[in-house]
Design an enzyme around this catalytic site. Structure first.
Site, PDB file in Angstrom:
ATOM      1  N   CYS A  92      61.634  41.857  62.316  1.00 15.57           N
ATOM      2  CA  CYS A  92      61.510  42.013  60.862  1.00 15.57           C
ATOM      3  C   CYS A  92      61.950  43.397  60.385  1.00 15.57           C
ATOM      4  O   CYS A  92      63.002  43.531  59.761  1.00 15.57           O
ATOM      5  CB  CYS A  92      60.072  41.765  60.427  1.00 15.57           C
TER       6      CYS A  92
HETATM    7  N1  LIG Z   1      57.561  36.686  64.712  1.00 15.88           N
HETATM    8  C1  LIG Z   1      57.017  37.162  63.604  1.00 15.88           C
HETATM    9  O1  LIG Z   1      56.026  37.846  63.648  1.00 15.88           O
HETATM   10  C2  LIG Z   1      57.638  36.891  62.256  1.00 15.88           C
HETATM   11  C3  LIG Z   1      56.948  37.344  61.112  1.00 15.88           C
HETATM   12  C4  LIG Z   1      57.475  37.072  59.880  1.00 15.88           C
HETATM   13  C5  LIG Z   1      58.677  36.395  59.789  1.00 15.88           C
HETATM   14  N2  LIG Z   1      59.352  35.987  60.905  1.00 15.88           N
HETATM   15  C6  LIG Z   1      60.582  35.263  60.729  1.00 15.88           C
HETATM   16  O2  LIG Z   1      60.367  33.898  61.101  1.00 15.88           O
HETATM   17  C7  LIG Z   1      61.555  33.359  61.674  1.00 15.88           C
HETATM   18  C8  LIG Z   1      61.261  32.831  63.054  1.00 15.88           C
HETATM   19  O3  LIG Z   1      60.857  33.915  63.860  1.00 15.88           O
HETATM   20  P1  LIG Z   1      60.121  33.732  65.241  1.00 15.88           P
HETATM   21  O4  LIG Z   1      59.618  35.076  65.609  1.00 15.88           O
HETATM   22  O5  LIG Z   1      59.145  32.607  65.171  1.00 15.88           O
HETATM   23  O6  LIG Z   1      61.358  33.305  66.174  1.00 15.88           O
HETATM   24  P2  LIG Z   1      61.292  32.765  67.667  1.00 15.88           P
HETATM   25  O7  LIG Z   1      62.556  33.162  68.307  1.00 15.88           O
HETATM   26  O8  LIG Z   1      59.990  33.136  68.284  1.00 15.88           O
HETATM   27  O9  LIG Z   1      61.274  31.184  67.484  1.00 15.88           O
HETATM   28  C9  LIG Z   1      62.331  30.476  66.951  1.00 15.88           C
HETATM   29  C10 LIG Z   1      62.398  29.110  67.621  1.00 15.88           C
HETATM   30  O10 LIG Z   1      63.422  28.375  66.972  1.00 15.88           O
HETATM   31  C11 LIG Z   1      64.099  27.605  67.956  1.00 15.88           C
HETATM   32  N3  LIG Z   1      65.395  27.209  67.400  1.00 15.88           N
HETATM   33  C12 LIG Z   1      66.507  27.942  67.237  1.00 15.88           C
HETATM   34  N4  LIG Z   1      67.464  27.218  66.642  1.00 15.88           N
HETATM   35  C13 LIG Z   1      66.943  25.985  66.413  1.00 15.88           C
HETATM   36  C14 LIG Z   1      67.438  24.805  65.812  1.00 15.88           C
HETATM   37  N5  LIG Z   1      68.667  24.744  65.296  1.00 15.88           N
HETATM   38  N6  LIG Z   1      66.640  23.725  65.774  1.00 15.88           N
HETATM   39  C15 LIG Z   1      65.390  23.765  66.292  1.00 15.88           C
HETATM   40  N7  LIG Z   1      64.859  24.866  66.857  1.00 15.88           N
HETATM   41  C16 LIG Z   1      65.621  25.968  66.907  1.00 15.88           C
HETATM   42  C17 LIG Z   1      64.144  28.529  69.147  1.00 15.88           C
HETATM   43  O11 LIG Z   1      64.375  27.803  70.346  1.00 15.88           O
HETATM   44  C18 LIG Z   1      62.752  29.165  69.099  1.00 15.88           C
HETATM   45  O12 LIG Z   1      61.798  28.436  69.840  1.00 15.88           O
HETATM   46  C19 LIG Z   1      62.581  34.492  61.644  1.00 15.88           C
HETATM   47  O13 LIG Z   1      63.314  34.389  60.451  1.00 15.88           O
HETATM   48  C20 LIG Z   1      61.723  35.735  61.610  1.00 15.88           C
HETATM   49  O14 LIG Z   1      62.386  36.823  61.022  1.00 15.88           O
HETATM   50  C21 LIG Z   1      58.841  36.226  62.142  1.00 15.88           C
END
Ligand SMILES: NC(=O)c1ccc[n+]([C@@H]2O[C@H](COP(=O)([O-])OP(=O)(O)OC[C@H]3O[C@@H](n4cnc5c(N)ncnc54)[C@H](O)[C@@H]3O)[C@@H](O)[C@H]2O)c1
Length: 447
Positions: free
Chosen positions: A270
């Site tokens: 982020c």
């Molecule tokens: N991790 C955090 O604390 C956090 C906090 C706020 C916002 N975000 C935002 O949330 C979003 C997700 O982040 P995250 O940390 O959960 O990511 P992550 O990498 O932990 O998880 C993403 C998941 O999506 C899957 N994926 C990718 N492409 C795909 C597709 N086409 N179809 C189905 N599954 C698919 C991946 O295999 C993975 O399991 C991002 O935009 C991030 O910036 C994350």
């Protein structure tokens, strides 16, 4: 039955696309409430783990996953065909940046295309991935409407920013208020209704763009304030003042001040990423958010500063980084989490390796860490976390605390290491051998 009624009665079938740090807790919380939830992920290993009732995310317990799976409320698949049976679809896929720091929306586009091919009237889609203002309406909406269905009439579309804070046991999905903006009023209202099952407060804003910008404000606010203390930390080093003492003193002010702390640089998905999403979009409007860019640049300079201080400290002992044995403690992007994405440790290790240092690391949360294959260190190198022992500490020229995990015994570390560079004041309680510690933001002579 219409969608509103299904949501109110918890009969709406929910799909979460992307079962990561954001998607898995969301899926589990809905399942615990009794909704039928299907997790959809391209990662077959993650899907298998969920099906076995196992969690791979630190903040979600195996028990929580297993109970929901056993109750028949949670399942997982790699098959996009399940989407046609769903009522509410959350998109929680990654939004990283490219090597040149431009937004990479490919995961969001892939998910939207997967939905568009199976879109059914009456479905609600909520994008949760962090992104620049305009993504929902300019990028996702046209893909979904390529199905021939119209948003607000045939299906519903909204953006709701994610506020997950990994490692934080106090603020969870179920007690953190959320914001949502719909493409139409009805879209926003339906999204609020769905989310309100999970958390006590859901505020609807006027548009997805306002909701997208809200998330960027939240993260850029942190980026800018961290940059401010990082800059002051460097100045304090030169002026012979301890920034940590100053922040503590300023924190006694009961109004108008909130403490932020310097460190080895910002990490995660982020704070280091989001400002670049905004710069990229702002250019379309002939606008260059210089203040925000300066903050991002300052934060990015911190790993270089840490390496400079390592060099200075080694130099003071008649050594150089070349051939020095350096042990990095903590490679996750912040203490007590298992997430290494964009960790400052990566650049610090690459810079040390490129200067000829022999680098090893320990992290109780991360067993393997890959660095390199970029302009900072060409060779891709995978390091394994090595067990922390007295001999290991004593055999290194320098120990660099990058992620100050609470599991570390800092008294013990300082008593066995000849030199400790502390990037986050993790050693503040250490009473003995303080002459061995050099803290970022404090003068070398001050112990
Ligand atoms: N991790 C955090 O604390 C956090 C906090 C706020 C916002 N975000 C935002 O949330 C979003 C997700 O982040 P995250 O940390 O959960 O990511 P992550 O990498 O932990 O998880 C993403 C998941 O999506 C899957 N994926 C990718 N492409 C795909 C597709 N086409 N179809 C189905 N599954 C698919 C991946 O295999 C993975 O399991 C991002 O935009 C991030 O910036 C994350």
């Amino acid at each position: 039955m219409n969608l509103r009624r299904k949501i109110e009665r918890k009969e709406a079938r929910i799909c979460v696309i992307g079962l990561g740090y954001v998607g898995l807790p969301l899926a589990v919380e809905f399942a615990r409430l009794g909704f039928y939830v299907t997790g959809l992920d391209v990662d077959g290993e993650r899907v298998k783990a969920i099906s076995r009732g196992q969690s791979y995310i630190q903040d979600v317990s195996d028990t929580a996953v297993a109970e929901s799976v056993e109750a028949g409320c949670l399942s997982a698949t790699t098959d996009y065909e399940v989407l046609s049976e769903m009522d509410v679809i959350f998109i929680c896929v990654p939004t990283p940046f490219t090597k040149t720091k431009t937004p990479d929306l490919s995961y969001v586009v892939a998910a939207a295309e997967g939905i568009a091919q199976r879109l059914k009237p009456g479905q609600l889609i909520i994008l949760q991935s962090t992104t620049y203002p305009g993504t929902t309406q300019e990028d996702v909406l046209p893909i979904l409407e390529s199905s021939g269905l119209v948003a607000g009439k045939d299906f519903y579309l909204a953006f709701s920013p994610e506020r997950t804070n990994p490692g934080d046991r106090q603020h969870t999905v179920s007690n953190t208020p959320k914001v949502v903006g719909g493409v139409t009023t009805r879209c926003g209202e339906l999204a609020r209704l769905a989310l309100q099952h999970l958390m006590p407060q859901v505020d609807v804003v006027s548009s997805p763009r306002a909701a997208e910008m809200t998330k960027l404000l939240e993260n850029i606010y942190r980026s800018v304030n961290i940059a401010l203390v990082n800059e002051l930390a460097k100045l304090c080093e030169r002026m012979g003042i301890d920034i940590w003492e100053v922040i503590e003193a300023a924190s006694t002010k009961p109004f108008g001040f909130m403490p932020f702390y310097p460190g080895p640089g910002v990490g995660g998905h982020c704070v280091p990423v989001d400002p670049y999403y905004l710069f990229w979009k702002a250019r379309e409007y002939d606008f260059y958010p210089r203040f925000i860019e300066l903050a991002a640049e300052l934060n990015q300079s911190m790993p270089y500063h840490v390496v400079l201080r390592v060099s200075e400290a080694l130099n003071a002992q008649g050594k150089t980084p070349h051939r020095a044995k350096v042990l990095v403690l903590g490679v996750s992007f912040k203490p007590d989490v298992d997430d290494p994405r964009n960790s400052p440790a990566q650049r610090i290790i690459e810079l040390l390796l490129s200067r000829g240092a022999q680098v090893s690391y320990n992290d109780p949360h991360i067993s393997q860490f890959t660095v390199g294959k970029d302009v900072f260190y060409r060779e891709e190198t995978t390091l394994n976390s090595i067990p922390l022992t007295e001999e290991l500490l004593a055999n290194h020229d320098c120990v660099v605390i990058v992620a100050g995990h609470s599991a570390y015994d800092y008294d013990w570390i300082v008593s066995h290491a000849p030199l400790v560079i502390d990037t986050m004041n993790a050693t503040k309680e250490v009473k003995t051998n303080r002459e061995r510690i050099l803290r970022i933001g404090a003068p070398a002579s001050l112990h």
